[in-house]
Design a protein around this motif. Structure first.
Motif, PDB file in Angstrom:
ATOM      1  N   GLU B 374       0.803  -1.209   0.000  1.00 47.07           N
ATOM      2  CA  GLU B 374       0.000   0.000   0.000  1.00 47.07           C
ATOM      3  C   GLU B 374       0.844   1.270   0.000  1.00 47.07           C
ATOM      4  OE1 GLU B 374      -2.725  -0.130   3.205  1.00 47.07           O
ATOM      5  OE2 GLU B 374      -4.325   0.773   2.030  1.00 47.07           O
ATOM      6  N   ALA B 375       1.968   1.253   0.708  1.00 41.87           N
ATOM      7  CA  ALA B 375       2.790   2.453   0.772  1.00 41.87           C
ATOM      8  C   ALA B 375       3.260   2.835  -0.627  1.00 41.87           C
ATOM      9  CB  ALA B 375       3.988   2.222   1.692  1.00 41.87           C
ATOM     10  N   SER B 378       0.096   3.997  -2.765  1.00 39.31           N
ATOM     11  CA  SER B 378      -0.381   5.323  -2.394  1.00 39.31           C
ATOM     12  C   SER B 378       0.536   6.402  -2.964  1.00 39.31           C
ATOM     13  CB  SER B 378      -0.466   5.402  -0.882  1.00 39.31           C
ATOM     14  OG  SER B 378      -0.740   6.704  -0.498  1.00 39.31           O
ATOM     15  N   GLU B 379       1.846   6.164  -2.889  1.00 35.49           N
ATOM     16  CA  GLU B 379       2.780   7.167  -3.405  1.00 35.49           C
ATOM     17  C   GLU B 379       2.841   7.147  -4.931  1.00 35.49           C
ATOM     18  OE1 GLU B 379       4.131   9.747  -2.035  1.00 35.49           O
ATOM     19  OE2 GLU B 379       3.206   9.128  -0.165  1.00 35.49           O
ATOM     20  N   THR B 382       1.722  10.185  -6.481  1.00 35.58           N
ATOM     21  CA  THR B 382       2.679  11.281  -6.587  1.00 35.58           C
ATOM     22  C   THR B 382       3.560  11.104  -7.812  1.00 35.58           C
ATOM     23  OG1 THR B 382       2.657  11.460  -4.197  1.00 35.58           O
ATOM     24  CG2 THR B 382       4.465  12.540  -5.340  1.00 35.58           C
ATOM     25  N   GLU B 385       1.660  12.227 -10.623  1.00 32.42           N
ATOM     26  CA  GLU B 385       1.592  13.690 -10.634  1.00 32.42           C
ATOM     27  C   GLU B 385       2.882  14.269 -11.221  1.00 32.42           C
ATOM     28  OE1 GLU B 385      -0.756  15.615 -10.254  1.00 32.42           O
ATOM     29  OE2 GLU B 385       0.384  17.488 -10.301  1.00 32.42           O
ATOM     30  N   ALA B 399      11.354   8.820 -10.101  1.00 28.27           N
ATOM     31  CA  ALA B 399      10.525   8.989  -8.909  1.00 28.27           C
ATOM     32  C   ALA B 399       9.973   7.645  -8.460  1.00 28.27           C
ATOM     33  CB  ALA B 399       9.382   9.968  -9.192  1.00 28.27           C
ATOM     34  N   VAL B 403      10.526   5.852  -4.851  1.00 30.32           N
ATOM     35  CA  VAL B 403       9.475   5.356  -3.955  1.00 30.32           C
ATOM     36  C   VAL B 403       9.707   3.875  -3.663  1.00 30.32           C
ATOM     37  CG1 VAL B 403       7.002   4.987  -3.659  1.00 30.32           C
ATOM     38  CG2 VAL B 403       7.799   7.006  -4.860  1.00 30.32           C
TER      39      VAL B 403
END
Lengths: 290, 411, 371
Positions: B374-375, B378-379, B382, B385, B399, B403
């Motif tokens: 999940e971590a 969820s990121e 980003t 984005e 990126a 992560v």
């Protein structure tokens, strides 16, 4: 000692003197009407959208009046929101009562029973009303878990009572500061103690102070979201959370969130319209010194 | 006056007393997806008339809001009796890892679930220590949706790969003023990404990404991001404001030609919009992913400390039963993972999905909690984005790798 | 007897003090501690009932300000800056304008006042829900011109990804230093004017030093080893409009109270001296509104730093273009399970608010204490 002393010069009463003539007066009204349109257009849109049949809500016809008035939106919204409205009511009433009573006592103590350190303690108390609640959120629900109040409306009530204390204390402190110490001195000579003075002198004079505080707290608590969304479960959800879920969820029919918005807004709006004078006073008192 | 207020609050406050026999089911199935869950709850209530079922739902795309609320409740020591959770990493990496779930092996053995569910699905919900949830359905993530009549009208056909889509389908549609591919809020864009990445990388490399065996900065991954950028150039410019249903509505209305969405979109089209599968809407595996079934599975688990454990166990037995699954899935627009489900109850789309599920290769969805912890998932919002704001495949790849390193992806 | 009452008074105050000590300072302390741990880095501890936390020092803060992925947090800070700026300009400007209009002895003043102030009574969630509908791409405000026969607007109020006024994050120290240099220059000028030469000199030197450091590209400080563009996300315009709609009535009320507090004799005197009505405002009335403006800026400024529910309801919690630290804290903690990083964001947010509020509390209470 009367209402005048309690009134700390914050009213917006009309200025009587000073004539203003001129050819440009129409511009003043034009400006005011333009502003009125800005403030009221959303209201119009909310009401007509709430009253449309879901199928009649199209983006292009947003502004058109409904062809058939669909009062059913309110019935549906009422059905969906009634439990959360009740939660909000219980929450706002209890937390307002709790924080107002404690705030009144604190205000009395801080304004009339000066003791060493009060000048340090008071600003430290006040700081509590400005903090971003994100900064206490994680420990807060750990704490509520440990005392067994997490998810319970009582936990949310306790939270709002505590974080309401700074503002209620502030308003009552400023309010009681206007009551001359001589009145207390004469009561003391008559043998009144700590509670006697409060019960016989301050509390009876506090009605308008309580009105200001109650309106302010009720509005704030009714409208609050962050605590509401993190500290409740389904059965204890206040209306703001239910509305955010409905509108931010996958609802495609806009009449329901709009009717829900009206239901969520009505209590505080009614207070504002009926007791506007006190509302403004609370609002101005919020800026620390008023 | 204050006394009255206090009295009132006491009266109202104590109305909340607990009834005899409760069962709180926590999920994100409200609105359009609500009827399926309600059908299941009705079945439960018919068997257990004395138990009051509390249907706690938190809406919001793909469960993001619900999972946040669930976490505050679990951290607050106030677990629901049973909650919806995606099979795979969302279950194992979040809740089982934190030791918050009860082992359901006894239920699986008692109820014959071991034989009823396919092995690769049981693997998704198991660790060496036990089996941790009961799957209720199977959804497919990599599905392309369209309206066959309109495609004929516009003179386009279902593209065979993203290359064809970008070079031919997209310009042909844009020339006619049609949005070639419609996307909605953030997670639906990620949802599109996983289908594009699967097509560009192939099953093995796609899965290797989440197991930590293929670096995110690998040239093949960067190339997939670049393709994804070309695909995004064919999408609507008001994505962030649309829910997935609103995006689907655009296809129904004929403003857009295609979208990639999980097959809950079929449930929405059939149950809510009353459309006929095959004639009113068509589907295909998303371009370049024929023969692969990117799956996600909703399941229900039993948290440690559930206040009504006995009722929750009864619930889980129902959730896994043939009766429960065949009541739930046709309405939900998903297929039952049970090997013995009664396919005659399902519509044309679902029957085809069931066939594919039986024969296709299977990979897990990223966005829907199957493939990665999940971590990371969820990121990944980003990362997306960063890609959308810079348009740089390299930046996104870097990126994503950052992560992955930070959360220890694949460990 | 008196001592006894004093003791009673203190004991009655004590519960409130204890509650606030725990709920405000205790909890802040706990959050600060959490922000120095690794809570969330390890999945087996993230959502454990009683997680075991290990101390990692300032690592979470380092990540926020230099980590590759935390570009989002840095953009959130930029978002907050621009949001606060335009929100303050909007509420102060509109509030002052309306107050001046209402101060012209207009008819139905109370009605206008009620209309301008009513949004203040609403929840941010309600405002956000309503304005989200107002700002739909092909409805609401965008189709208003059609009512009078004009073409509809094509503004993507909340969904545009456009970013303007881009700058490199590495230039932030230069901007900060330049700002500080300006502040010191002003202080030096004030000190010189009041005859405090030494103080003026010290401030002058600081001004020159900071200005030189900023002008030469802040040598010695490198935030990131690569350029990182940030800018104003245009999607915030819609949110600013909604926020101004909600809170400009508040500044209107503050300014109106202030205007009503200006003695009529002062205005009359200026008119006798031949000042025009504009001149009366320019030279007599407005200068007296300075303190009100400052209070309003601080109250509204801290609201805007904390803005959360409005954006949640208008654009959704996970729409990255309209993200702010208050939302990111929530997402980090409750979506990504990385509670320590969420706590670090919360502490940064708290420091920003404290930077605004603490001087304000000091100055507004100092006067009282002397009384």
């Amino acid at each position: 000692m009367s209402a005048q002393a309690q009134d700390v010069g914050l009213d917006l009463g009309r200025r009587r003197s000073g004539g203003r003539r001129g050819r440009f007066r129409w511009m003043i009204y034009a400006g005011l009407l333009l502003a009125t349109a800005f403030y009221l257009l959303p209201v119009y849109l909310v009401v007509v959208t709430a009253l449309k049949e879901p199928a009649a809500i199209t983006l292009a016809d947003t502004w058109r009046l409904p062809e058939t008035w669909n009062w059913g939106s309110f019935a549906t919204a009422w059905e969906a929101f009634a439990p959360t409205l009740r939660n909000s009511l219980v929450l706002a009433v209890s937390a307002t009562a709790g924080s107002a009573l404690l705030g009144s006592m604190n205000g009395y103590i801080l304004s009339k029973w000066r003791f060493p350190g009060a000048n340090v303690v008071f600003p430290l108390m006040l700081f509590g009303m400005f903090i971003p609640y994100q900064a206490i959120l994680i420990p807060l629900f750990q704490f509520l878990r440990d005392v067994g109040l997490y998810g319970d409306l009582a936990g949310l009530i306790l939270t709002h009572v505590v974080y309401g204390l700074p503002i209620t204390t502030l308003i009552f402190r400023n309010f009681y500061a206007e009551i001359p110490d001589e009145m207390l001195d004469s009561a003391k000579i008559d043998g009144a103690g700590f509670f006697g003075i409060y019960a016989r002198i301050l509390f009876p004079l506090s009605v308008s102070g309580f009105v200001v505080v109650v309106i302010w707290q009720f509005t704030q608590i009714w409208n609050e979201f962050l605590f509401a969304v993190t500290l409740t479960r389904q059965e204890t959800q206040p209306i703001t959370v239910a509305l955010a879920n409905l509108a931010g969820g996958e609802a495609v029919n806009w009449n329901l969130p709009m009717a829900g918005s009206i239901l969520a807004a009505l209590p505080t709006l009614l207070i504002y319209i009926v007791l506007g004078r006190y509302f403004i006073r609370g609002l101005l008192a919020g800026s620390v010194k008023g | 006056m204050l006394r009255h207020i206090l009295a009132l609050s006491v009266v109202l406050g104590f109305g909340l007393g607990a009834a005899q026999g409760e069962l709180e089911i926590f999920s994100w199935w409200a609105g359009d997806e609500g009827p399926a869950l309600e059908a299941l709850i009705e079945l439960y209530e018919a068997d257990h008339p004395d138990t009051e079922v509390i249907n706690a739902t938190v809406t919001g795309g793909s469960g993001v809001n619900a999972r946040a609320v669930l976490k505050t409740r679990m951290l607050g020591g106030d677990p629901p009796d049973s909650f919806q959770v995606h099979a795979g990493e969302e279950l194992i990496g979040t809740w089982v890892a934190a030791d918050r779930m009860e082992d359901l092996t006894p239920i699986f053995e008692r109820e014959g679930f071991m034989e009823a569910f396919p092995d690769d699905l049981i693997e998704l919900i198991s660790t060496d220590e036990g089996i941790w949830s009961v799957p209720v359905n199977i959804h497919r993530s990599n599905v392309l949706w369209f309206d066959p009549d309109r495609l004929d009208e516009w003179g386009v056909s279902v593209p065979n790969g993203w290359g064809e889509f970008i070079d031919e389908t997209c310009p042909a549609l844009q020339d006619q003023g049609v949005t070639p591919l419609v996307v909605g809020e953030n997670w639906t864009v990620q949802h599109l990404w996983e289908s594009v990445a699967l097509a560009e990388l192939g099953n093995d490399d796609y899965s290797a990404l989440f197991e930590g065996d293929l670096p995110w900065t690998d040239l093949r991954v960067v190339a997939a991001w670049e393709t994804f950028g070309d695909v995004m150039a064919c999408t609507n410019d008001d994505a962030a404001g649309l829910s997935w249903q609103q995006a689907t509505d655009r296809i129904v209305a004929g403003d857009a030609a295609f979208n990639v969405m999980g097959d809950w979109a079929a449930g929405y089209k059939v149950t809510t919009l009353g459309l006929e599968p095959g004639t009113d809407f068509g589907w295909a595996a998303s371009p370049g992913t024929d023969g692969t079934f990117m799956l996600l599975s909703d399941s229900f688990g039993l948290p440690v400390g559930a206040p009504n454990r006995a009722e929750a166990i009864q619930w889980l037995e129902l959730v896994g039963s043939k009766e429960g699954q065949d009541a739930f899935n046709p309405l939900k627009g998903s297929i039952s993972p049970r090997v013995d489900s009664d396919l005659s109850l399902y519509n044309a789309y679902l029957r085809s999905a069931a066939e594919d599920f039986a024969s296709d290769a299977k990979v897990g969805s990223l966005v829907h909690g199957t493939a990665a912890k999940e971590a990371f998932m969820s990121e990944f919002a980003t990362v997306m984005e960063i890609f959308l704001s810079t348009g740089s495949a390299d930046a996104a790849a870097n990126a994503a790798q950052a992560v992955a390193t930070q959360v220890g992806l694949g460990e | 007897m008196r001592t006894n009452d004093r003791l009673v008074a203190f004991l009655m105050l004590l519960p409130s003090l204890v509650l606030l000590a725990i709920f405000v300072y205790g909890f802040i302390g706990r959050t600060a501690w959490v922000s120095l741990t690794n809570w969330g880095a390890d999945a087996t501890q993230a959502l454990a009932l009683n997680p075991e936390l290990a101390f990692v020092g300032l690592e979470n803060y380092r990540k926020l300000f230099t980590g590759l992925i935390d570009v989002r947090f840095r953009q959130d800070l930029v978002n907050t800056f621009f949001f606060t700026l335009f929100f303050l300009l909007g509420t102060l400007g509109l509030g002052l304008g309306l107050a001046i209009l209402l101060d012209q002895k207009v008819r139905f003043e109370a009605v206008f006042r009620t209309i301008f102030l009513f949004p203040f009574a609403l929840a941010f969630i309600v405002t956000g829900t309503v304005w989200r509908w107002m700002l739909q791409p092909s409805g609401g405000v965008n189709v208003l011109p059609e009512l009078v026969g004009l073409p509809a607007l094509e503004i993507r109020w909340l969904t545009t990804r456009e970013q303007i006024w881009q700058f490199d994050w590495n230039t932030v120290p230069a901007f900060l230093a330049a700002g500080a240099a300006l502040a010191f220059a002003y202080a030096a000028w004030r000190a010189w004017g009041t005859g405090r030469r030494v103080r003026a000199g010290v401030h002058g030197i600081l001004t020159l030093g900071l200005a030189g450091w900023a002008a030469t590209g802040t040598p010695g400080v490198t935030l990131l080893p690569y350029p990182e563009p940030h800018g104003f996300n245009v999607a915030f315009v819609g949110i600013v409009i909604a926020a101004v709609w909600q809170l400009s009535g508040y500044t209107m009320a503050l300014y109106l109270a202030g205007l009503r507090g200006v003695p009529e004799e002062l205005r009359e005197a200026a008119r006798v001296d031949g000042a025009s009505e504009f001149g009366v405002y320019r030279h007599v009335v407005l200068p007296l509104l300075g303190p009100i403006t400052l209070s309003a800026m601080i109250i509204l400024g801290h609201i805007s730093l904390k803005i959360f529910d409005l954006i949640w309801a208008m654009a959704g919690a996970d729409n990255a273009t309209t993200d702010v630290p208050a939302l990111l804290m929530y997402l980090r903690s409750f979506r990504a399970n990385r509670f320590a990083e969420g706590a670090a964001i919360a502490i940064v947010l708290l420091l920003m608010v404290a930077l605004v509020i603490v001087p304000y509390l000091r100055s507004s209470l100092k006067g009282e204490v002397r009384r």
